[in-house]
Structure formats: C-alpha cells, structure tokens
Design an enzyme around this catalytic site. Structure first.
Site, PDB file in Angstrom:
ATOM      1  N   VAL A  90      39.720  33.179  52.980  1.00  0.00           N
ATOM      2  CA  VAL A  90      39.358  32.054  53.871  1.00  0.00           C
ATOM      3  C   VAL A  90      39.513  30.942  54.569  1.00  0.00           C
ATOM      4  O   VAL A  90      40.701  30.121  52.900  1.00  0.00           O
ATOM      5  CB  VAL A  90      37.711  31.812  53.919  1.00  0.00           C
ATOM      6  CG1 VAL A  90      36.431  33.026  53.767  1.00  0.00           C
ATOM      7  CG2 VAL A  90      37.208  30.916  52.145  1.00  0.00           C
ATOM      8  N   GLN A 144      26.164  40.020  42.885  1.00  0.00           N
ATOM      9  CA  GLN A 144      27.317  39.802  44.392  1.00  0.00           C
ATOM     10  C   GLN A 144      25.867  39.717  45.208  1.00  0.00           C
ATOM     11  O   GLN A 144      26.304  40.753  45.276  1.00  0.00           O
ATOM     12  CB  GLN A 144      28.287  39.488  44.034  1.00  0.00           C
ATOM     13  CG  GLN A 144      29.001  37.932  43.273  1.00  0.00           C
ATOM     14  CD  GLN A 144      29.884  37.643  43.422  1.00  0.00           C
ATOM     15  OE1 GLN A 144      31.394  38.069  44.168  1.00  0.00           O
ATOM     16  NE2 GLN A 144      31.066  36.194  42.980  1.00  0.00           N
ATOM     17  N   HIS A 184      34.103  40.306  42.151  1.00  0.00           N
ATOM     18  CA  HIS A 184      34.083  40.040  42.767  1.00  0.00           C
ATOM     19  C   HIS A 184      33.786  41.254  43.845  1.00  0.00           C
ATOM     20  O   HIS A 184      33.894  42.382  43.790  1.00  0.00           O
ATOM     21  CB  HIS A 184      34.225  39.140  43.649  1.00  0.00           C
ATOM     22  CG  HIS A 184      36.221  38.890  44.445  1.00  0.00           C
ATOM     23  ND1 HIS A 184      36.514  37.813  44.742  1.00  0.00           N
ATOM     24  CD2 HIS A 184      36.659  39.684  44.469  1.00  0.00           C
ATOM     25  CE1 HIS A 184      37.912  38.411  45.218  1.00  0.00           C
ATOM     26  NE2 HIS A 184      38.277  39.631  44.426  1.00  0.00           N
ATOM     27  N   ARG A 213      33.428  39.603  34.858  1.00  0.00           N
ATOM     28  CA  ARG A 213      34.430  38.864  34.449  1.00  0.00           C
ATOM     29  C   ARG A 213      34.658  38.835  33.015  1.00  0.00           C
ATOM     30  O   ARG A 213      33.642  38.691  32.446  1.00  0.00           O
ATOM     31  CB  ARG A 213      34.205  37.681  35.109  1.00  0.00           C
ATOM     32  CG  ARG A 213      34.473  37.689  36.660  1.00  0.00           C
ATOM     33  CD  ARG A 213      34.046  36.351  37.367  1.00  0.00           C
ATOM     34  NE  ARG A 213      34.084  36.541  38.573  1.00  0.00           N
ATOM     35  CZ  ARG A 213      33.934  36.125  39.750  1.00  0.00           C
ATOM     36  NH1 ARG A 213      33.839  34.894  39.498  1.00  0.00           N
ATOM     37  NH2 ARG A 213      33.711  35.829  41.433  1.00  0.00           N
ATOM     38  N   ALA A 262      32.275  34.842  56.057  1.00  0.00           N
ATOM     39  CA  ALA A 262      32.036  35.690  55.037  1.00  0.00           C
ATOM     40  C   ALA A 262      30.862  34.423  53.386  1.00  0.00           C
ATOM     41  O   ALA A 262      31.443  33.375  54.204  1.00  0.00           O
ATOM     42  CB  ALA A 262      33.468  36.122  54.783  1.00  0.00           C
ATOM     43  N   TRP A 270      39.880  34.472  38.691  1.00  0.00           N
ATOM     44  CA  TRP A 270      38.917  35.453  38.254  1.00  0.00           C
ATOM     45  C   TRP A 270      39.632  36.394  36.528  1.00  0.00           C
ATOM     46  O   TRP A 270      40.622  37.289  36.823  1.00  0.00           O
ATOM     47  CB  TRP A 270      38.800  36.067  38.973  1.00  0.00           C
ATOM     48  CG  TRP A 270      38.157  36.236  40.196  1.00  0.00           C
ATOM     49  CD1 TRP A 270      36.772  35.900  40.001  1.00  0.00           C
ATOM     50  CD2 TRP A 270      38.561  35.770  41.846  1.00  0.00           C
ATOM     51  NE1 TRP A 270      36.254  34.931  41.625  1.00  0.00           N
ATOM     52  CE2 TRP A 270      37.468  35.493  42.565  1.00  0.00           C
ATOM     53  CE3 TRP A 270      39.813  35.486  41.645  1.00  0.00           C
ATOM     54  CZ2 TRP A 270      37.751  34.185  42.984  1.00  0.00           C
ATOM     55  CZ3 TRP A 270      40.068  34.826  43.155  1.00  0.00           C
ATOM     56  CH2 TRP A 270      38.686  34.300  43.937  1.00  0.00           C
TER      57      TRP A 270
HETATM   58  C1  FA5 Z   1      33.496  34.703  44.668  1.00  0.00           C
HETATM   59  O1  FA5 Z   1      33.778  35.935  43.729  1.00  0.00           O
HETATM   60  C2  FA5 Z   1      33.968  34.836  46.228  1.00  0.00           C
HETATM   61  N1  FA5 Z   1      34.263  36.004  45.858  1.00  0.00           N
HETATM   62  C3  FA5 Z   1      32.632  34.024  46.452  1.00  0.00           C
HETATM   63  C4  FA5 Z   1      33.156  33.979  48.688  1.00  0.00           C
HETATM   64  C5  FA5 Z   1      32.861  35.299  49.046  1.00  0.00           C
HETATM   65  C6  FA5 Z   1      33.607  32.997  49.109  1.00  0.00           C
HETATM   66  C7  FA5 Z   1      33.466  35.005  50.692  1.00  0.00           C
HETATM   67  C8  FA5 Z   1      33.933  33.384  50.116  1.00  0.00           C
HETATM   68  C9  FA5 Z   1      33.769  34.259  51.558  1.00  0.00           C
HETATM   69  P1  FA5 Z   1      32.691  32.859  42.884  1.00  0.00           P
HETATM   70  O2  FA5 Z   1      34.265  32.884  42.077  1.00  0.00           O
HETATM   71  O3  FA5 Z   1      32.766  31.455  43.106  1.00  0.00           O
HETATM   72  O4  FA5 Z   1      33.574  33.653  44.601  1.00  0.00           O
HETATM   73  O5  FA5 Z   1      32.013  33.573  42.543  1.00  0.00           O
HETATM   74  C10 FA5 Z   1      30.883  32.786  43.140  1.00  0.00           C
HETATM   75  C11 FA5 Z   1      29.120  33.111  42.516  1.00  0.00           C
HETATM   76  O6  FA5 Z   1      28.527  34.082  42.003  1.00  0.00           O
HETATM   77  C12 FA5 Z   1      29.298  31.474  42.326  1.00  0.00           C
HETATM   78  O7  FA5 Z   1      29.037  30.735  43.017  1.00  0.00           O
HETATM   79  C13 FA5 Z   1      27.721  32.049  41.575  1.00  0.00           C
HETATM   80  O8  FA5 Z   1      26.718  32.276  42.091  1.00  0.00           O
HETATM   81  C14 FA5 Z   1      28.507  33.114  40.814  1.00  0.00           C
HETATM   82  N2  FA5 Z   1      28.581  33.672  39.227  1.00  0.00           N
HETATM   83  C15 FA5 Z   1      30.015  33.117  39.518  1.00  0.00           C
HETATM   84  N3  FA5 Z   1      30.880  33.657  38.322  1.00  0.00           N
HETATM   85  C16 FA5 Z   1      29.605  34.302  37.352  1.00  0.00           C
HETATM   86  C17 FA5 Z   1      28.930  34.066  35.759  1.00  0.00           C
HETATM   87  N4  FA5 Z   1      30.225  34.362  35.147  1.00  0.00           N
HETATM   88  N5  FA5 Z   1      28.068  35.182  35.497  1.00  0.00           N
HETATM   89  C18 FA5 Z   1      26.895  34.837  36.921  1.00  0.00           C
HETATM   90  N6  FA5 Z   1      27.087  34.521  37.772  1.00  0.00           N
HETATM   91  C19 FA5 Z   1      28.385  33.712  38.273  1.00  0.00           C
END
Ligand code: FA5
Length: 338
Positions: free
Chosen positions: A262, A219, A179, A205, A305, A159
């Site tokens: 997790v 999110q 997140h 981000r 989660a 991140w």
């Molecule tokens: C997370 O942010 C974890 N906190 C998710 C999580 C929660 C995992 C609880 C387990 C348990 P990740 O970085 O993959 O994970 O982001 C989650 C979702 O956010 C992605 O699947 C995507 O749909 C969305 N996302 C991530 N980055 C971006 C971006 N720059 N722009 C738009 N959507 C995004």
C-alpha cells in the site's frame, strides 16, 4: 379397551375357554387354562385328533370350527399374557416421581470467533462487499512477490513464515499464508474493477505465542477498487464497520505505517468508550505494483485495502484477555456464549 381386555368379536367362536382365560388371575392360572384346552391332553387337542375319524362331509363342517376355536384361544391367551407383563412393568416403575424436574439437555453454542465472523459478514454485507476465499497453503508468489515484497526486501522479515517441503513436480516454493492479502491479487487476476471484496480466513506465523499472539489466527481482508476510490472512502468504510461492530461510540486514530503493498499505509487504532487505544488493523491505498502484478494497467485504477485481526476483534468485544483461550479447545470458552 384396557390392556388385556378380550374382545369377543361376532365372527369369533364363543368358546367356553375364552371366559376362563378372561377370568385367569395370574400367569400360572392362565397357563393352566391353556393346557386344559390346547395342551397335549387338552380337550380341544383331543377333538382335533378325532377329526380324522369323521366322514369327509362331517370334517368339512367341524374342521374349520375347531381350527377357528384354536386360533381364538391362542390369541386370547397371548393378549392376557401381555396384560400380565404390562401390569408387572407398571408395578416396577410405580415409585417413578413424575413431578421431579427433568434433566435439561445441554445446548451447544457457537465459538466466539464464529459469532464475530458472522457479525463481520453482516456489517460488510450491508456495505455491498462480496465474500471470497483463498487457499491457506499459498505460493511464495502470491504471499510475497505479487504484493510488492521481493525476496531481498526487508519487509519479508515482518512475517515469520512456515515454509513447506517443496513438491517434487513444482518449482514454486509453498508456505502457510502469513496474511490474507494474497487473496487481493488472486481475485483481481480473475475480475475487473469496480470491485469490493472481503476475505476472512486463517493465517499462520512462526512466532512465539503470548496473550496477544498466536501462530494461527484469523484475518479479515478488505479490498475496494474503482476509478476514484480514495482514502476518504476507506475511512468511511472502516469507521462504518467498527461503529456497527462495537455498537456505539468508537474513536479512531490513524498512524502512518509501512506495508509494501500500500502507499500510503497506516495502522488503525480504536478506542471504545474510555478504554485504551488498541491497534486493530493495517490499511492503505493499493500500491500500483500490486495492480500490475494482477494484470491491471498501471495508473488506471485506485483502490484501498485493509487487514484486520479477527481474534483481536473478538477479544476486544468480549473482554477475552488471552488469544490462546480461543484455540484451547476448552468447551468452557464457547459455553459462555450460549
Ligand atoms: C498484515 O498482515 C497486512 N497484510 C495487513 C494489511 C492488509 C495492511 C491490507 C494493509 C493493507 P499485520 O502483520 O499488522 O498486517 O497484521 C494485521 C493484524 O493481524 C494485526 O493488526 C493484528 O490484529 C493481527 N495479528 C498479527 N499478528 C498476530 C498474531 N500473532 N496473533 C493474533 N493476531 C495477530
């Protein structure tokens, strides 16, 4: 009565001026009548002047009659003048075409993200989830450390973070949350299981934008904790949600993945109809370290989660090809959702 009609009320003096006023055919004619009675050398003005030459007794009889007549004439003149004014107004708008179609007021519409958020709330609400919020300006502790991501952990590279200038009176480093997962810890610190929550909000981000990545996006965080919450429950909730959200046939694919908070963890992909596989969320069973940072005793609870991109849901559902359109502020985007 039609405008300009003079109503002779029984209590009013039937002064001859009133008939003349009613007959006056133009504003000029009306003014002439008024001057003839109430002008400086008008007949009623002269009569009023003569009052002072009368005896006290005579004055008491004639005085009220004259003032009543004066008032009646003034009112009649005003009413007749109003009649001329409105007749003039009507003449001016005579070419008004009442059969012409009107100008329809433009109705506003909700932003697609608002609409999607409402559907998400409806779906999780029907599964008895409670909705909670967390701060967008978050501390390093809740965004990382409490989620089992210590400072030297390589997962921090996942991140790219907007760090904020530290506050003078606070030792803690602040950031824009990357997140919604910090809400998990904040909520568990204040509440005992069993619990089921969903938190929907903005995250940030520091990364280059493209059609599927924004610096600011939404999110959906989900958390359920009980004595025996299991992966099966997680699958049931996730699949129940997507089936309702996409209103029909959805295929699911679970890929092993890594998130420090997790264990085990995975990514969920969905396919709608015969479309391509799309990655929509990260998920897994809550790591015991997260429970202990929230103050729960290790090994007492089980939970699942998930974290899902709100924008991606909107894009898939409505065929939006570029996430940046959602934040363009262009009213043509929202207007299509009227
Ligand atoms: C997370 O942010 C974890 N906190 C998710 C999580 C929660 C995992 C609880 C387990 C348990 P990740 O970085 O993959 O994970 O982001 C989650 C979702 O956010 C992605 O699947 C995507 O749909 C969305 N996302 C991530 N980055 C971006 C971006 N720059 N722009 C738009 N959507 C995004």
């Amino acid at each position: 009565p039609a405008p300009g009609t003079i109503i002779f009320m029984a209590s009013r003096p039937n002064h001859p001026a009133l008939a003349e006023i009613a007959k006056a055919g133009s504003p000029a004619a009306l003014e002439a009548v008024r001057l003839a009675y109430l002008g400086r050398s008008g007949s009623l003005t002269a009569e009023l002047k003569q009052l002072k030459d009368l005896s006290e007794a005579q004055r008491r009889v004639v005085g009220p009659k004259l003032t009543a007549a004066k008032r009646a004439i003034e009112e009649a003149v005003a009413a007749r003048a109003l009649h001329f004014a409105s007749a003039e107004r009507i003449a001016r708008v005579e070419d008004l075409d009442l059969s012409r179609p009107g100008v329809a007021p433009r109705r506003g519409s909700h932003h697609p993200l608002t609409l999607v958020e409402r559907e998400v709330r409806k779906a999780f609400g029907s599964m008895n989830f409670t909705f909670v919020d967390g701060p967008e300006v978050e501390s390093e502790h809740y965004n990382f450390d409490a989620l089992n991501i210590p400072a030297d952990h390589p997962a921090r590279d996942m991140w790219d973070t907007f760090w904020l200038e530290p506050l003078k009176d606070r030792a803690e480093r602040l950031l824009l949350r990357t997140h919604t997962s910090p809400v998990q810890v904040r909520f568990m610190e204040e509440n005992e299981p069993p619990l089921r929550i969903v938190s929907i909000g903005r995250v940030f981000r520091y990364e280059a934008t493209d059609a599927t990545h924004e610096v600011n996006f939404g999110q959906i965080e989900g958390l359920a904790v009980s004595r025996e919450a299991s992966l099966t429950d997680l699958k049931g909730v996730i699949e129940g949600f997507f089936r309702e959200f996409f209103d029909g046939s959805v295929d699911f694919r679970y890929r092993a993945s890594y998130f420090p908070f997790v264990e085990p963890g995975f990514e969920v992909d969905v396919r709608i109809g015969r479309g391509p596989w799309l990655e929509v969320m990260g998920a897994g069973m809550v790591h015991q370290h997260v429970f202990t940072s929230a103050g729960y005793k290790k090994g007492e609870w089980q939970g699942f989660a998930f974290g899902c991109g709100l924008d991606r849901l909107a894009m898939i559902k409505h065929g939006i090809t570029d996430v940046r359109l959602l934040y363009s502020g262009d009213p043509r985007v929202s207007r299509q959702f009227n």
